[in-house]
Design a protein around this motif. Structure first.
Motif, PDB file in Angstrom:
ATOM      1  N   VAL A   1     -16.269   2.217  30.956  1.00  0.00           N
ATOM      2  CA  VAL A   1     -15.876   1.812  29.600  1.00  0.00           C
ATOM      3  C   VAL A   1     -15.689   3.040  28.725  1.00  0.00           C
ATOM      4  CG1 VAL A   1     -16.615   0.590  27.520  1.00  0.00           C
ATOM      5  CG2 VAL A   1     -16.930  -0.457  29.758  1.00  0.00           C
TER       6      VAL A   1
ATOM      7  N   LYS B   1     -14.389   2.348  38.555  1.00  0.00           N
ATOM      8  CA  LYS B   1     -15.213   1.296  37.968  1.00  0.00           C
ATOM      9  C   LYS B   1     -16.680   1.638  38.161  1.00  0.00           C
ATOM     10  CE  LYS B   1     -11.973  -2.401  39.055  1.00  0.00           C
ATOM     11  NZ  LYS B   1     -11.786  -3.619  39.876  1.00  0.00           N
TER      12      LYS B   1
ATOM     13  N   ARG C   1     -12.166   4.336  27.098  1.00  0.00           N
ATOM     14  CA  ARG C   1     -12.033   4.583  25.649  1.00  0.00           C
ATOM     15  C   ARG C   1     -11.504   5.979  25.386  1.00  0.00           C
ATOM     16  NH1 ARG C   1     -17.563   1.868  23.345  1.00  0.00           N
ATOM     17  NH2 ARG C   1     -16.805  -0.265  23.438  1.00  0.00           N
TER      18      ARG C   1
END
Length: 84
Positions: free
Chosen positions: A77, A72, A81
């Motif tokens: 992100v 994290k 993806r």
């Protein structure tokens, strides 16, 4: 889902394409959750998303069978993806 048990109760028959697993849940922690997640997921890929930036834990999670270990943070992100 906030707990592993809640996720497990929804898993059967819902046709999920991936199990996104945090390593710190109210009802489990660490590599034990990876093992439980792998058993639950069967052939569905398990992706670990954790705040724990530990190369040894990441390597062990992948050795157990997790597809990838994502830390994290600012790049999470984009990493997710790319994996998904």
């Amino acid at each position: 889902m906030r707990t592993f048990a809640a996720a497990a109760s929804r898993w059967e028959g819902d046709g999920f394409g991936v199990l996104l697993l945090d390593l710190a849940l109210p009802d489990g922690f660490g590599l034990d959750l990876v093992s439980r997640g792998l058993a639950l997921a069967g052939e569905v890929p398990v992706v670990v998303l954790s705040g724990l930036e530990d190369g040894a834990v990441a390597a062990q999670a992948v050795e157990l069978g997790a597809r990838v270990y994502v830390v994290k943070g600012p790049g999470a992100v984009q990493d997710l993806r790319a994996v998904l």
